[in-house]
Each structure stands twice: as C-alpha cells, then as structure tokens.
Write a protein that holds these residues in place. Structure first.
Motif, PDB file in Angstrom:
ATOM      1  N   VAL A  64       0.799  -1.137   0.164  1.00 60.34           N
ATOM      2  CA  VAL A  64       0.047  -0.001  -0.107  1.00 60.34           C
ATOM      3  C   VAL A  64       0.811   1.374   0.029  1.00 60.34           C
ATOM      4  O   VAL A  64       0.729   2.151  -0.640  1.00 60.34           O
ATOM      5  N   ALA A  65       2.163   1.328   0.761  1.00 57.82           N
ATOM      6  CA  ALA A  65       2.931   2.440   0.729  1.00 57.82           C
ATOM      7  C   ALA A  65       3.679   2.664  -0.504  1.00 57.82           C
ATOM      8  O   ALA A  65       3.689   3.689  -0.938  1.00 57.82           O
ATOM      9  N   LEU A  66       3.958   1.564  -1.216  1.00 54.35           N
ATOM     10  CA  LEU A  66       4.867   1.749  -2.335  1.00 54.35           C
ATOM     11  C   LEU A  66       3.600   2.348  -3.134  1.00 54.35           C
ATOM     12  O   LEU A  66       4.112   3.098  -4.157  1.00 54.35           O
ATOM     13  N   ALA A  67       2.411   1.750  -3.287  1.00 58.01           N
ATOM     14  CA  ALA A  67       1.304   2.012  -4.599  1.00 58.01           C
ATOM     15  C   ALA A  67       1.084   3.460  -4.207  1.00 58.01           C
ATOM     16  O   ALA A  67       1.133   4.258  -5.054  1.00 58.01           O
ATOM     17  N   ALA A  68       1.037   3.964  -2.828  1.00 63.44           N
ATOM     18  CA  ALA A  68       0.939   5.430  -2.685  1.00 63.44           C
ATOM     19  C   ALA A  68       1.801   6.270  -2.993  1.00 63.44           C
ATOM     20  O   ALA A  68       1.717   7.402  -3.370  1.00 63.44           O
TER      21      ALA A  68
END
Ligand SMILES: [Zn+2]
Length: 150
Positions: A86-90
């Motif tokens: 999720v952090a990478l996608a964000a």
C-alpha cells in the motif's frame, strides 16, 4: 479448655505439624471434635501425597507450539506485506500519474542546450528520491523482521 473451637486454618496447620497458635495444642488434646477434624486433614494430606503427579497423556507443549506459531506469525507477516505494498502504491501511483500528465514537459526538460542543466537537476533529484525510497524500504524491512522475531 477454651470454649471456642479452633478455625480450620489452625487445625490444618496442626495437621501438617506446623501449628504455632498459642493454646491450640491444649485445645486439640481436650476437644474430640477438633482432633477428629485434624485427623481428617492429616489423612487428606497423606492421600494427596500418594497421588501421582498430574500429567497429560500427550505432549501438550508440542501441540500448543504447533498451533501457536502459524497463527501468531502468519497474519502479522501478511499485514506487514500489505502495508508495504500500500505504501509503495501510494508513492508510485502519484509519481506515475504526474509523469504521464506532464510527459511533454518532462521531454522538454531533456531537450535543448539551455535546459540541460534543468534536466541534470531533475535527474539528480529523482535519483536522490529513489535512494531515499530504497533506504526507507530497507529500514522498514529490518523493523518488521525485528518485530516478528519477538
Ligand atoms: Zn474444638
């Protein structure tokens, strides 16, 4: 002889030959009711001593550990992985969207002699950002690894 009977606590202490209550020894010698109680507690203590030590017919430790480890670790690992993605996608989605929206401007950055410096600066900034991102990722993995080990 004292009129008041001895308490169960005191009688039990005398049954285990550990009584210290003042006057209790005399009461026990003269009172058949309290003496009978003391005999009963003495017999109970002897019976308890003869009982075999309680134990399971199976290896409780092995069974508990086998069920405990996957349940305790798997969800934590799954959540840690999810947070990472999720952090990478964000981080990546807005960057990709910005790159797509301003692709003509980005192309212009690298064309022309005057904007060579701007292109160099943009490349440097991008490299620094990527390095910081990798560093963050590494420290995050270390922390998660530490947490999961405890
Ligand atoms: Zn008594």
């Amino acid at each position: 002889m004292t009129l008041k009977h001895l308490s169960d606590d005191v009688i039990q202490q005398y049954a285990l030959e550990a009584g210290t209550e003042p006057g209790a020894q005399e009461h026990l010698q003269q009172c058949p009711a309290c003496r009978a109680k003391m005999e009963m507690y003495r017999n109970m203590a002897a019976a308890f001593r003869e009982l075999p030590a309680p134990s399971f017919s199976f290896d409780a430790h092995a069974l508990v550990m086998a069920r405990l480890q996957p349940a305790a670790l798997r969800p934590a690992r799954r959540i840690a992985g999810l947070v990472l993605y999720v952090a990478l996608a964000a981080l990546l989605l807005p960057a990709a969207a910005a790159f797509y929206l301003f692709r003509h401007d980005v192309a212009q950055l690298f064309s022309g002699a005057v904007s060579m410096l701007t292109g160099l600066a943009a490349t440097t900034i991008l490299t620094i950002l990527v390095m910081q991102g990798l560093d963050m990722l590494q420290s995050y993995r270390k922390k998660i690894h530490k947490i999961l080990q405890h």
